[in-house]
Design a protein around this motif. Structure first.
Motif, PDB file in Angstrom:
ATOM      1  N   TYR A  79       0.811  -1.231   0.000  1.00  0.00           N
ATOM      2  CA  TYR A  79       0.000   0.000   0.000  1.00  0.00           C
ATOM      3  C   TYR A  79       0.832   1.264   0.000  1.00  0.00           C
ATOM      4  N   SER A  80       2.168   1.137   0.027  1.00  0.00           N
ATOM      5  CA  SER A  80       3.020   2.291   0.335  1.00  0.00           C
ATOM      6  C   SER A  80       2.760   3.500  -0.550  1.00  0.00           C
ATOM      7  N   GLU A 116      -1.996  11.571   3.039  1.00  0.00           N
ATOM      8  CA  GLU A 116      -1.533  12.788   3.717  1.00  0.00           C
ATOM      9  C   GLU A 116      -0.216  12.485   4.415  1.00  0.00           C
ATOM     10  N   GLY A 117       0.484  13.534   4.806  1.00  0.00           N
ATOM     11  CA  GLY A 117       1.779  13.348   5.466  1.00  0.00           C
ATOM     12  C   GLY A 117       2.847  13.036   4.441  1.00  0.00           C
ATOM     13  N   TYR A 156      -9.823   6.869  -2.399  1.00  0.00           N
ATOM     14  CA  TYR A 156      -9.745   6.180  -1.105  1.00  0.00           C
ATOM     15  C   TYR A 156      -9.734   7.184   0.046  1.00  0.00           C
ATOM     16  N   ARG A 157      -9.146   8.371  -0.172  1.00  0.00           N
ATOM     17  CA  ARG A 157      -9.118   9.370   0.899  1.00  0.00           C
ATOM     18  C   ARG A 157     -10.550   9.797   1.240  1.00  0.00           C
ATOM     19  N   GLY A 160      -3.126   6.236   4.900  1.00  0.00           N
ATOM     20  CA  GLY A 160      -3.125   5.683   3.556  1.00  0.00           C
ATOM     21  C   GLY A 160      -3.630   4.247   3.598  1.00  0.00           C
ATOM     22  N   GLY A 161      -3.569   3.564   2.452  1.00  0.00           N
ATOM     23  CA  GLY A 161      -3.949   2.158   2.419  1.00  0.00           C
ATOM     24  C   GLY A 161      -5.449   1.943   2.363  1.00  0.00           C
ATOM     25  N   MET A 162      -5.909   0.816   2.852  1.00  0.00           N
ATOM     26  CA  MET A 162      -7.289   0.382   2.621  1.00  0.00           C
ATOM     27  C   MET A 162      -8.045  -0.027   3.874  1.00  0.00           C
ATOM     28  N   PHE A 163      -7.382  -0.019   5.050  1.00  0.00           N
ATOM     29  CA  PHE A 163      -7.995  -0.602   6.244  1.00  0.00           C
ATOM     30  C   PHE A 163      -7.857   0.293   7.458  1.00  0.00           C
ATOM     31  N   LEU A 164      -8.846   0.184   8.354  1.00  0.00           N
ATOM     32  CA  LEU A 164      -8.644   0.691   9.704  1.00  0.00           C
ATOM     33  C   LEU A 164      -9.049  -0.381  10.702  1.00  0.00           C
TER      34      LEU A 164
END
Lengths: 433, 433
Positions: free
Chosen positions: A234-235, A240-241, A324-325, A350-354
């Motif tokens: 997912y990098s 953000e950041g 995705y954001r 970032g990425g796809m999961f929480l």
């Protein structure tokens, strides 16, 4: 070689006859390899089957959004590759990968990630799942130790288990693996063969390692001379950041087996990924790939190389990030609005999961049963801990649902969780009274 | 689980420190898994590298003729799949395979081979090489026995070795595996886990099993209740004689793990193959595939299914047969014309290879060295015998060279062989004098 005798080195497995399974009809017995004791159907695959009804809002899967797939561009790419290089594209090809693709991958890594990888350091794999499998095949004997984050990626646990390792979870907080605990384990445990980590927007937790943690872990990698698998699906999908350097770009990079993939930034159905590593481990991984599937699909490799040369992958990634954001923002907003205050969750950059932590005493499997009745699904967190526990945690995916569904699904989940907490509290009161 | 201790179950391997390999620079040590003692670079891969210069006439490889690949048709297929089903074709898909392709494969098998396989018995694999790897992964513990033909397929030896079996070669003649020797081994050896066979136009020997042998072997399979892997990459490429039924169509078919592939009748670069087996072994193989690479390429599976529905694969196979038959005929004619009478060879009824036996005392590796000087190449036969020996044998491929090259190459080989026999005879005379 002496005949195999399970009793000599394994005490916690059933006796041989219990590994005998029966053909249909029931009268014929089949003896399976010892490793099949460890290889089980993934709990998540079973849940995903339940969530495939069209009226279910599913935060359970780990699917990229189909809106981000370059299907139109691939018509042009496919036609060009087949017309101009059809014979080559349909023939066997080298195990290492299609040479122009290896070059494009190494150039892209060095440009975007600050690595110094040569085309010869790159092996094209059939998805990063294959990189996980081959790495363990080369490095793990039964009983050897793999150090991993807590929680860690379920698919890696599944790949590694076929080689019968022991998993030792290293303490992990919001900034990543905790170096003091990693040092303690590296100092005291024997037969550790590698460390497995996902530093960016981890699956399942959504957490990202700080720069300091990356540096501290690489200091230990160099000191203890221990291979580390850095899994980075997912990098490039950062909302953000600032981008943080991968371990593969730091001092000691010869110890890093880097896994990259086009599944989350291009499309997963083409199974195009890569592994970047130094000799001698890369050579051994190439040899095992030769035995495992000869080589990754030639046509797909040439299509991907053509796409990278004629289209702008970075622009496609930017569109993916925007999408995705928005979805993450909606999920976080609605959780803030509806979830009870005793529930906590991560805020992925970032990425796809929480990752959600329910109050102690709640069981995410029971919550899931109730949620499925209300046509919303997620994945319980327990299977992401190789040694069990953490039944009060769960993983939510936001990449594969649109904003409206996310809003409705989160509100439904919140209702189920609220009722479960009320039951827990009243049960607690009854027990106390 | 107790710590791994190689000394407990393996006496013929170097001590642990010998499995420690060094990173470039030489100062850092990497511990490899025990199985890597067995996984070696294929001798053939090294030879193939030598034969890739354009002016070499190579009978060494195992490549299908590029003239048979349907590149033009695939432009139409690719465009249709991507335009009509792009989102699905580029997304993750089930480990078992794309459902319409599983159905098409089972229907095709039943129609052409007389089997009774259901779509649920079929697993789509990333080449038959993966079917070999996964079968051994599910069935083999270190030290277990695999019974195989003598000689047998080198790629299977390579896949199986990663699971550290012992290979026991069963006596094999022009009609196939010899049932009396198979029965003897099944009766007297312990821990036999499966039999591995290639009944049609075997690689490397070009031999085909008679109907009687098929029946006799299946009688033993039923009696001893032993799984048998039937590897059939060439079965549809028959030049003459009648098609013989596969083991999978006979009584006891539940013991047969059938490996089929589109590599030799469609194209190899798409890595589309299948495995047909009964439960519970199929379920276990599916689980290990999930850990190994999640699933075979979705796009390729949908392209193949579309091709099977819109084009005539059987007609393409017929063209392939015509082409390979001509090439085999030229090779046999020229061998008859030029090879010394003390050399013998097989007369394959299909497939891509024939097998040559030189007079005892000749070494095919030495012959190859001389042939390479004359720009013609083949593969020595010894690596096809898992337990060694047979240095006077060699394999020749006729599918990948046109008739002119075959004629020139055979004549050059004949010259080298004739000189080697003369040297052998004069050496023998000197020794006797």
């Amino acid at each position: 070689m002496l005949p195999y005798d399970a009793s000599l080195w394994c005490t916690d497995c059933p006796a041989d006859e219990d590994r005998t399974q029966y053909f249909r009809g029931g009268s014929m017995a089949l003896h399976l390899a010892h490793r099949m004791e460890k290889v089980k159907a993934s709990a998540i695959r079973e849940i995903l089957k339940l969530t495939q009804e069209p009226d279910i809002i599913s935060f359970a899967g780990g699917l990229p959004a189909v809106e981000t797939f370059p299907a139109e561009d691939l018509v042009e790419v496919s036609t060009r590759v087949l017309k101009e290089h059809g014979e080559q594209a349909l023939q066997y090809s080298p195990t290492e990968g299609y040479p122009p693709l290896r070059r494009l991958i190494s150039e892209r890594m060095n440009r975007r990630l600050g690595t110094t990888v040569s085309p010869e350091d790159v092996l094209v794999t059939s998805g990063s799942q294959q990189g996980l499998d081959l790495s363990a095949k080369v490095l793990i004997d039964p009983g050897d130790i793999i150090l991993c984050e807590s929680p860690t990626y379920l698919g890696a646990i599944g790949a590694f288990k076929a080689y019968e390792p022991r998993f030792v979870e290293v303490e992990t907080d919001d900034n990543g693996m905790v170096p003091s605990d990693l040092e303690n384990k590296l100092s005291t445990l024997e037969n550790i063969r590698f460390i497995y980590v996902i530093p960016d927007f981890q699956n399942p937790s959504g957490r990202t390692w700080s720069l300091e943690r990356r540096q501290a872990v690489m200091e230990l990698v160099r000191r203890f001379e221990i291979p580390i698998i850095e899994d980075c699906p997912y990098s490039e999908v950062r909302f953000e950041g600032r981008h943080l350097p991968p371990l593969k770009s730091m001092e000691g990079s010869e110890w890093v087996i880097y896994l990259g993939t086009f599944s989350k930034v291009f499309c997963p159905g083409m199974r195009m990924a890569w592994l970047a590593a130094s000799q001698p481990v890369l050579g051994k991984i190439i040899l095992t790939k030769q035995g495992a599937d000869l080589h990754t699909q030639t046509l797909g490799q040439m299509q991907l190389a053509d796409y990278l040369e004629h289209f702008d992958l970075d622009a496609n990634i930017e569109r993916t990030i925007q999408l995705y954001r928005r979805r993450r923002d909606v999920m976080l907003e609605k959780m803030e609005e509806f979830f009870p205050s005793s529930v906590s969750w991560t805020h992925p950059e970032g990425g796809m999961f929480l990752w959600v932590s329910l109050p102690e005493g709640l069981d995410a499997y029971e919550i899931l049963d109730e949620c499925l009745k209300e046509k919303v699904a997620f994945v319980p967190g327990a299977p992401f801990f190789p040694n069990g526990g953490h039944e009060n945690t769960l993983r939510m995916n936001y990449s594969a649902s649109d904003s409206e569904k996310i809003a409705v699904g989160v509100e439904r989940m919140a209702g189920v969780i609220r009722r479960a907490i009320e039951n827990l509290d009243s049960g607690g009161e009854r027990a106390a009274s």
